[in-house]
Scaffold this motif. Structure first.
Motif, short mmCIF file in Angstrom:
data_model
loop_
_atom_site.label_atom_id
_atom_site.label_comp_id
_atom_site.label_asym_id
_atom_site.label_seq_id
_atom_site.Cartn_x
_atom_site.Cartn_y
_atom_site.Cartn_z
N ILE A 72 0.84 -1.19 0.00
CA ILE A 72 0.00 0.00 0.00
C ILE A 72 0.88 1.24 0.00
CG2 ILE A 72 -0.22 0.14 2.54
CD1 ILE A 72 -3.19 0.98 1.99
N VAL A 73 0.38 2.28 -0.69
CA VAL A 73 1.08 3.56 -0.77
C VAL A 73 0.12 4.65 -0.30
CG1 VAL A 73 2.27 5.22 -2.24
CG2 VAL A 73 2.45 2.76 -2.73
N PRO A 74 0.33 5.21 0.89
CA PRO A 74 -0.47 6.36 1.31
C PRO A 74 -0.02 7.62 0.56
CG PRO A 74 0.55 5.21 3.19
CD PRO A 74 1.23 4.74 1.95
N LEU A 84 5.38 0.95 -9.70
CA LEU A 84 6.57 0.12 -9.54
C LEU A 84 6.23 -1.13 -8.73
CD1 LEU A 84 9.60 -0.55 -9.62
CD2 LEU A 84 9.89 0.93 -7.62
N LEU A 85 5.52 -0.96 -7.63
CA LEU A 85 5.16 -2.10 -6.79
C LEU A 85 4.32 -3.11 -7.57
CD1 LEU A 85 4.23 -0.22 -3.49
CD2 LEU A 85 6.37 -1.40 -4.02
N ALA A 86 3.36 -2.60 -8.33
CA ALA A 86 2.52 -3.50 -9.12
C ALA A 86 3.35 -4.24 -10.17
CB ALA A 86 1.40 -2.71 -9.78
N GLY A 89 4.82 -7.34 -8.97
CA GLY A 89 3.90 -8.41 -8.63
C GLY A 89 3.12 -8.22 -7.35
N PHE A 90 3.35 -7.12 -6.64
CA PHE A 90 2.58 -6.87 -5.42
C PHE A 90 1.12 -6.58 -5.78
CE2 PHE A 90 6.86 -5.86 -3.95
CZ PHE A 90 6.87 -6.37 -2.66
N ARG A 91 0.22 -7.10 -5.00
CA ARG A 91 -1.19 -6.72 -5.09
C ARG A 91 -1.31 -5.38 -4.37
NH1 ARG A 91 -2.98 -10.79 -2.91
NH2 ARG A 91 -3.98 -10.12 -0.98
N THR A 92 -1.36 -4.31 -5.14
CA THR A 92 -1.08 -2.97 -4.64
C THR A 92 -2.35 -2.13 -4.49
OG1 THR A 92 1.08 -3.04 -5.71
CG2 THR A 92 0.28 -0.88 -5.00
N THR A 93 -2.45 -1.49 -3.35
CA THR A 93 -3.48 -0.48 -3.09
C THR A 93 -2.76 0.85 -2.91
OG1 THR A 93 -4.90 -2.09 -1.97
CG2 THR A 93 -5.33 0.24 -1.52
N VAL A 114 -3.30 -1.52 -10.18
CA VAL A 114 -3.33 -0.94 -8.84
C VAL A 114 -4.76 -0.56 -8.47
CG1 VAL A 114 -2.52 0.96 -7.38
CG2 VAL A 114 -0.98 -0.06 -9.07
N ASP A 115 -5.13 -0.84 -7.23
CA ASP A 115 -6.43 -0.44 -6.69
C ASP A 115 -6.29 0.97 -6.13
OD1 ASP A 115 -8.94 -0.24 -5.59
OD2 ASP A 115 -8.55 -1.64 -3.94
N TYR A 116 -6.62 1.97 -6.95
CA TYR A 116 -6.51 3.37 -6.52
C TYR A 116 -7.80 3.79 -5.83
CZ TYR A 116 -2.23 3.94 -9.27
OH TYR A 116 -0.95 3.84 -9.76
N ARG A 117 -7.65 4.43 -4.67
CA ARG A 117 -8.81 4.82 -3.87
C ARG A 117 -8.68 6.26 -3.38
NH1 ARG A 117 -11.13 0.50 -0.85
NH2 ARG A 117 -10.75 -1.49 -1.90
N VAL A 118 -9.82 6.92 -3.22
CA VAL A 118 -9.87 8.16 -2.46
C VAL A 118 -10.08 7.76 -1.00
CG1 VAL A 118 -11.09 10.33 -2.06
CG2 VAL A 118 -10.82 9.47 -4.39
N ALA A 119 -9.17 8.14 -0.13
CA ALA A 119 -9.27 7.79 1.28
C ALA A 119 -8.49 8.79 2.11
CB ALA A 119 -8.76 6.37 1.53
#
Length: 223
Positions: A72-74, A84-86, A89-93, A114-119
């Motif tokens: 995860i990347v805050p 880069l993480l994705a 192979g990372f399952r990345t949020t 990447v699962d990009y979210r507003v949070a």
């Protein structure tokens, strides 16, 4: 004046207005919105993953295989670190408090896994707590003033899973710097070490050759 200095000055003006209005984070949306209209630059957009993140993977090749692992990347920003993480192979949020930042990164990476979210860092989904094998905190906490630092630090470290790694990347605090001046409000050594709590242990702090940037590594004990 350089473009970088101009971008920093504009960010500082927006942050000052945001803080005067009682919000430590509202200025992020204003900055990305202005950047989308070509009226501002995002000062932390390097056009590539942070070099200290890329270097960490080069130094720890065993960590560069993300298959079966979560990350995860805050404060996703332009999305270079999360992409880069994705790619590894990372399952990345990745998330950002600014909706426009998420809109822009989705437009720039149409086929991204990447699962990009507003949070909001201060209102994290309960399912994210302790859920990630790798947490990459790159310059997000230092972009917020010190009166929310303890809460921001707690939120970031809460994301790391048992056995997980937290990387904290930021700018080195110059000697005799006014701690109230920002953004960025760069972390003191004590504030960096404060991520090492709740089972997270500091493994080391590396500084780049120029002495301008640091990368701190923390690991959470396995249960």
């Amino acid at each position: 004046m350089s473009q970088t200095s101009s971008a920093d000055d504009h960010a500082q003006d927006l942050a000052a207005e945001s803080l005067a209005g009682g919000s430590p984070t509202a200025w992020f949306e204003e900055l990305y919105d202005a950047a989308g209209r070509g009226e501002a630059e995002v000062p932390w957009d390097r056009g590539a993953p942070h070099p200290l993140l890329s270097e960490w993977f080069a130094q720890h090749p065993e960590e560069a295989t993300g298959h079966g692992r979560t990350a995860i990347v805050p404060g996703v920003g332009p999305g270079h670190d999360s992409e880069l993480l994705a790619s590894l192979g990372f399952r990345t949020t990745a998330f950002d408090v600014a909706p426009t930042a998420i809109d822009q990164v989705l437009a720039a990476h149409l086929d991204s896994p990447v699962d990009y979210r507003v949070a909001d860092l201060f209102e994290l989904p309960a399912a994210w707590r302790g859920a990630f094998d790798l947490v990459v905190e790159s310059m997000t906490v230092q972009s917020m003033p010190r009166d929310v630092r303890e809460a921001a630090t707690l939120a970031v470290r809460s994301l790391a899973a048992p056995g997980g790694v937290l990387l904290v990347i930021g700018g080195v605090l110059p000697a005799d710097h006014d701690l109230a001046e920002g953004p960025p409000w760069r972390l003191t050594r004590q504030e960096i070490e404060a991520f090492g709590a709740d089972g997270l242990a500091l493994q080391g702090i590396d500084v780049d050759r120029e002495g301008n940037r640091y990368r701190a590594e923390f690991r959470r004990a396995r249960r």
